[in-house]
Design an enzyme around this catalytic site. Sequence first.
Site, short mmCIF file in Angstrom:
data_model
loop_
_atom_site.label_atom_id
_atom_site.label_comp_id
_atom_site.label_asym_id
_atom_site.label_seq_id
_atom_site.Cartn_x
_atom_site.Cartn_y
_atom_site.Cartn_z
CB CYS A 173 -3.60 6.50 0.95
SG CYS A 173 -2.75 4.71 1.11
CB CYS A 194 -9.16 0.95 1.77
SG CYS A 194 -8.39 0.86 0.22
N1 DGL Z 1 -6.20 3.38 -1.07
C1 DGL Z 1 -5.37 2.98 -0.13
C2 DGL Z 1 -5.99 2.93 1.22
O1 DGL Z 1 -6.87 3.81 1.38
C3 DGL Z 1 -4.24 2.05 -0.49
C4 DGL Z 1 -5.22 0.70 -0.99
C5 DGL Z 1 -3.75 0.02 -1.44
O2 DGL Z 1 -2.99 0.40 -2.46
O3 DGL Z 1 -3.77 -1.41 -1.20
O4 DGL Z 1 -5.31 2.21 1.81
#
Ligand code: DGL
Length: 227
Positions: free
Chosen positions: A78, A188
């Site tokens: 993440c 993301c």
């Molecule tokens: N998948 C995550 C990232 O890479 C989180 C996105 C989120 O929950 O807003 O930032």
Amino acid sequence: MNNLTAEHDKVGFFDSGIGGMSVAREFLKLRPNADVFYIADWDFCPYGDKDHEIVLERAHTLTRKLLEKGCKLIVVACNTATAVAIDSLRATYDVPFVGMEPAVKPAALHSKSRVIGIIATANTLQGRLFRETSARFAANAKIIPAVGEGFVELVENGEQNTDRARAVVSKVVEPLVAKGADHIVLGCTHYSFLKELIAEIAGPSVTIVDPAIPVAHRAASLISHAN
Ligand code: DGL
């Protein structure tokens, strides 16, 4: 702590939702026999615009859960949790962590227009990692940040190619292309699941840079023996 994780050791991944599966699936291609634990933190999804204290607390809570399961290597799959929490996690726990880096470097190296778009959450774009990487490559390229407003919700709803998905993604991607971006960095892990749509909207002259594969390689390199 710097010892390589053995091939039979458990490897933990976490994300706010299913986004980090984009990294876990690449990792499993490289280490198909790995014992992988994955946590999707749905009760707290999305992380992108939450207070840093909440994201930090969730990162510690999920890390502790993975350590209780016996994980010897943790992949913070993440970008947002990496931006907010990786320093604190590394300072607290005696296991190696692999985090997500904004892949501005490869984009800056290959860009001909010297204009690079990066799409990420608000928290990631405000983070030190993004600021530092952008500053490092600012001499080579102009970096245009954009928040992927609504992207996480699309992915969590399984909408990868609906009319709504197309409208939501176009609103973010078209202005980057109009400003001359020839590379768009996915900042993301959820956005990997929109990669085809982003590429189609951006057009053939734009390269989409997805760090899921290099991050999976980095994690696999920390496993001592190939499976
Ligand atoms: N998948 C995550 C990232 O890479 C989180 C996105 C989120 O929950 O807003 O930032």
